[in-house]
Design a protein around this motif. Structure first.
Motif: not given
Length: 145
Positions: A24-38, A85-90, A123-127
């Motif tokens: 199971t992995i999570t992809v964090r789709v980032i639309k806007s960095f300044p507005y934290r739109n994820v 981030t990796h699971a259970h990582g900082s 693992t969480e991955i940003s797109l």
């Protein structure tokens, strides 16, 4: 006040219970960095041993195009994947993106298997869009407040 916690110190972490062929992995789709739109995409039963970076990118973009909840995200050119981030990582103190490990955690080789990037279960991955990332990294000002 103390409380009794029942747990087994020998019990494995949840990230290591599932095989890499059924992760199971999570992809964090980032639309806007300044507005934290994820918005998150959660892929269950994802085969990290066989899937490549290109496969993950294609699966993510297909999900964005096919899911109504991602309608507002369709006007962004998502061109980059990076491990958040990796699971259970900082975790990073920045809630939107991990500025650390740019050299190691950017998934630049599209033909490389996900497991070869040390991606495991949970693992969480940003797109995101690389140009937007560089602009935000140069001036990490948040505007959502």
């Amino acid at each position: 006040m103390s409380s009794s916690v029942n747990f087994d110190a020998e019990e494995p972490l949840t990230s290591s219970v599932k095989p890499l062929t059924n992760a199971t992995i999570t992809v964090r789709v980032i639309k806007s960095f300044p507005y934290r739109n994820v918005k998150n995409i959660i892929f269950n039963d994802y085969n990290l041993m066989e899937k490549t970076v290109q496969d993950l990118k294609t699966d993510s973009l297909s999900h964005i195009k096919a899911t109504g909840a991602f309608r507002a995200f369709r006007n962004i050119e998502f061109d980059t994947l990076k491990i958040y981030t990796h699971a259970h990582g900082s975790k990073t103190v920045n809630l939107i993106i991990n500025f650390d490990h740019d050299e190691d955690w950017m998934l630049q080789d599209l033909s490389k298997k996900l497991v070869n990037y040390d991606i495991g279960n949970e693992t969480e991955i940003s797109l995101f869009n690389m140009k937007d990332y560089h602009e935000y990294k140069a001036n990490p000002e948040e505007k959502w407040l």
